[in-house]
Design an enzyme around this catalytic site. Structure first.
Site: not given
Ligand SMILES: [Zn+2]
Length: 425
Positions: A258, A309
């Site tokens: 991220h 994800d």
């Molecule tokens: Zn994750």
């Protein structure tokens, strides 16, 4: 078995009529300009296999179910914890097999599974303490893709060190040694690597960060939410990136996932240490995380990879162009990444420890993805720019380690749509 590509992405460019010779699961020769051949014909554009560098397989059960009443973050999180609380090793195997099958259909030849669903719902270990990890390894084998099991250290609920509660008890191993002992019993193979992860600076006390430094591959969630930064500054007096750097965690074998909310100093630290950064554009969109500084990180020296994800979408094309398109929205300018850079991020197998995969070159593992250039989406696109037009629905054939696992859009091992429907029912 050898293959003939109408167009192939060799290095950072397109070649025509490419004979790709394969032996023992590896590419032995790549020869453009060959028209007469008995090799298996792959029409359209052939790309290297995609690496899905960040996956939580069980999140696939949330797709299309978290948007009721417009869908807040809490709608998502409550459902995520209810799924996390319901799975046992057999159920997890069935779900992960179907999800990895979906990945195979999308051209993903290796998955990095960020695995923290370890124990019984009350936190006690299964008879085999690695039953859940073993289920994931077996699921990848059945789906025909490689896996790096990123077994995750998860010890606390908050940066302040609050103990795990409720379903989170499944995630924890009590202490660092409990985790390390359990992980040491996991078995690697020619198609499976065992890597490590620290869930985040929220879930791992700072005193253990140094113990993880130097393990490779090592993945971690970094600054996905502003709240994590604020708590870290309050408790440790620095950003999560700075805390990791102080403890030696930032280095080329490490991948930060991220990296959404970073300071300029954070970006310089990640870049100058050569730390990898895995962006997950479709999940970051879905969860309203924000847009991470992908271009600045890449320019500073961070190697980018991509992950689906939460599997709100499993489509490496969407993730890859998401890097560029999100930058366009954030900056009101076009032209941040070349197609070669986007494909490089989507095929970054090294982020998962596989340094012998990710390009169509002699010596590398024979991972090939054929993309139709004649679908309603791709017709008319230049092969070199097809990544901006194609979706995972345009993947027709997938080869992993020299074996054909997707043939004409169908998995050669099992009926993936039926398996997904059965397990998600
Ligand atoms: Zn994750």
């Amino acid at each position: 078995m050898s293959f003939h590509a109408e167009y192939a992405w060799t290095g950072a460019r397109i070649a025509r009529d490419v004979l790709i010779e394969v032996a023992g699961g590896r590419i032995t020769a790549v020869t453009p300009g060959v028209t007469e051949t008995t090799a298996v014909r792959l029409h359209g554009l052939v790309l290297p296999g995609f690496a899905n560098a960040h996956s939580h397989a069980f999140h696939r059960a949330l797709r299309g179910r978290t948007h009721g009443e417009r869908g807040s973050f809490w709608t998502w999180r409550e459902l995520m914890y209810s799924v996390a609380g319901a799975l046992d090793p057999d159920g997890y195997f069935a779900l992960a097999r179907a999800v990895y099958g979906e990945m195979a259909l999308a051209g993903i030849t290796c998955v990095g599974e960020f695995h923290y669903l370890h124990h019984n719902p009350d936190g006690t270990p299964y008879a085999d303490p690695n039953a859940m990890g073993a289920a994931l390894l077996a699921a990848a084998t059945e789906a025909g893709i490689r896996i790096t099991l990123l077994d995750t250290l998860y010890l606390t609920a908050t940066v302040d060190g609050a103990p795990l509660a409720g379903v989170q008890r499944r995630f924890g191993d009590g202490d660092f040694d409990g985790w390390a002992t359990r992980v040491a019993a996991l078995q690697a193979s020619d198609t499976a690597k065992i890597g490590a992860a620290l869930h985040s600076v929220r879930a791992v006390p700072a005193k253990f960060l140094g113990e993880l430094a130097g393990r490779t591959p090592l993945h971690l969630h970094l600054s996905e939410q502003r709240a994590e930064n604020e708590r870290c500054k309050a408790v440790h007096g620095c950003t999560p990136t700075e805390l990791l750097h102080r403890n030696g965690v930032l280095q080329p074998g490490t991948t930060a996932v991220h990296a959404t909310h970073l300071s300029d100093a954070d970006i310089r630290l990640l870049g100058s240490t050569g730390t990898g950064v895995c962006m997950c554009p479709t999940t970051e969109r879905d969860l309203a995380d924000g847009i991470g500084p992908a271009r600045e990180l890449a320019s500073a020296g961070a190697k980018l990879s991509l992950g689906s994800d939460s599997h709100a979408v499993i489509d490496p094309f969407e993730e890859a162009r998401g890097l560029e398109l999100d930058e366009r929205l954030a900056t009101e300018q076009r032209g941040h990444f070349t197609a070669a850079e986007l494909i490089g991020a989507a095929t970054n197998h090294a982020a998962l420890g596989w340094t012998d995969a990710g390009t169509i070159t002699a010596g590398h593992r024979a991972d090939l993805v054929a993309v139709s250039l004649g679908s309603v989406r791709t017709a008319g696109a230049e092969p070199a720019q097809a990544i901006f037009a194609a979706t995972s629905a345009d993947v027709t054939h997938v080869v992993v380690d020299g074996r054909l696992i997707v043939d004409n859009g169908r998995h050669t091992g099992f009926d993936v749509p039926a398996a997904l429907a059965a397990v998600l029912r």
